[in-house]
Scaffold this active site. Sequence first.
Site, short mmCIF file in Angstrom:
data_model
loop_
_atom_site.label_atom_id
_atom_site.label_comp_id
_atom_site.label_asym_id
_atom_site.label_seq_id
_atom_site.Cartn_x
_atom_site.Cartn_y
_atom_site.Cartn_z
N LYS A 179 9.91 4.46 51.71
CA LYS A 179 10.45 3.64 50.61
C LYS A 179 9.98 4.06 49.51
O LYS A 179 10.85 4.03 48.30
CB LYS A 179 10.07 2.30 50.85
N ASP B 160 -2.24 -0.27 50.08
CA ASP B 160 -1.88 -1.40 51.17
C ASP B 160 -2.86 -2.34 50.86
O ASP B 160 -4.14 -2.45 51.25
CB ASP B 160 -2.03 -0.89 52.55
N SER C 177 3.63 -17.43 39.12
CA SER C 177 4.96 -18.04 39.20
C SER C 177 4.83 -19.65 38.74
O SER C 177 3.72 -20.11 38.42
CB SER C 177 5.31 -18.02 40.72
N TYR D 175 1.75 -19.74 49.57
CA TYR D 175 2.34 -18.62 48.48
C TYR D 175 2.14 -19.52 47.14
O TYR D 175 1.47 -18.73 46.23
CB TYR D 175 3.91 -18.59 48.62
N LYS E 59 -0.14 -18.19 44.01
CA LYS E 59 0.17 -17.81 42.70
C LYS E 59 -0.64 -18.78 41.48
O LYS E 59 -1.02 -18.36 40.26
CB LYS E 59 1.61 -18.62 42.47
N SER F 113 15.33 -11.53 45.61
CA SER F 113 13.97 -10.88 46.11
C SER F 113 13.83 -10.66 47.65
O SER F 113 14.22 -11.36 48.51
CB SER F 113 12.84 -11.65 45.67
#
Length: 352
Positions: free
Chosen positions: A63, A86, A168, A205, A209, A241
Amino acid sequence: MKKSLLASVIDQWSVVPPVETADLSGKTVLVVGANVGIGFEASKHFARMQPARLIIACRNEAKGKVALAEIERETGYNGCELWIVDLANFASVTTFSDKFKREGGDLHILVMNAAIVQLVYQPTADGWESVLQVNHLATSLLSLLLIPQLVAAGEKSSTPSRIVIVSSDLHYWITPAKEVEASTTPLETLSNEEWCIPEHMQSRYNESKLLNVLFVRALTDRLQSITPLSAVAVNPGYCYSQLRRDWYKKPTFSFARIAVALNERLLAWTAEQGSRQLVFAAVGGRDNEDNMKAGYVNLGRLIEVADFVLSDEGRKFQNTVWNETIDILNGVSDKIAPIVQDYLVVPDSSIN
């Protein structure tokens, strides 16, 4: 600052400022998490500014090669390099930083964009809950390991180097659970399988953030004011996203899938629009660098972070998380302790 859901919706319906531009000739830019989404779009913007080197760091080589070719095709820039890392594997991160020390030279801009969302407990090979490792621990690890190269670049340049950590607005709506905030090892608590029940993982998540914001502020507290390096957190906004790709794997008529699709249709920016925030955090605000230090970027300007972060409780939690993070990372790399000793200072007790 308290930011309401309505305020965030208004932000999403606001006009996104045009992309910031700068002369990056002679400079090296590293974007981690660059093969898709806002990291990919930010990399294209950087490429158009003609840096001496643009390194895109991706987990997947195939990718990454596709992204590399697309950047060159769209921008005509031929100084882009693909490196593999990674963040779910600490050894991969330390190998990457060792390679950068040998081959990367000075580093002027580091954008830490890689992140994942997992709604169920899934440990990494290193034994940490995966979101916590990728979004916080490994992000912090690579940022710290590259400080010598960032400082060296800043010392030779007319402008300080920048570390950009992608956070975020979700950090406004999360505070640590009482058990986590009271713990002397909150990261271990968060990573414990017994803690990671579905109810707690729903907010993982968001927690990561918040940890990003705390890391930027804790690092800034420990960087000497004369150090030519600024750390900045940034909100890219709610964008289309691949972070939410797992929702689309759910059955066709699942409520989660329908809700995500509806939210995206009503609110989401394009990845390119979101990437403009990363670019501003990396090259903007040069007329007042001191303001950018520990700043939080939203819609091309600095805004105040969450009230919890600014509170006494938040400051205490920030320092607890910092100390635990350094303890953990010292066990990962023997280079962390010398970097902390040589480049960072004990913050003034008046702000602890």
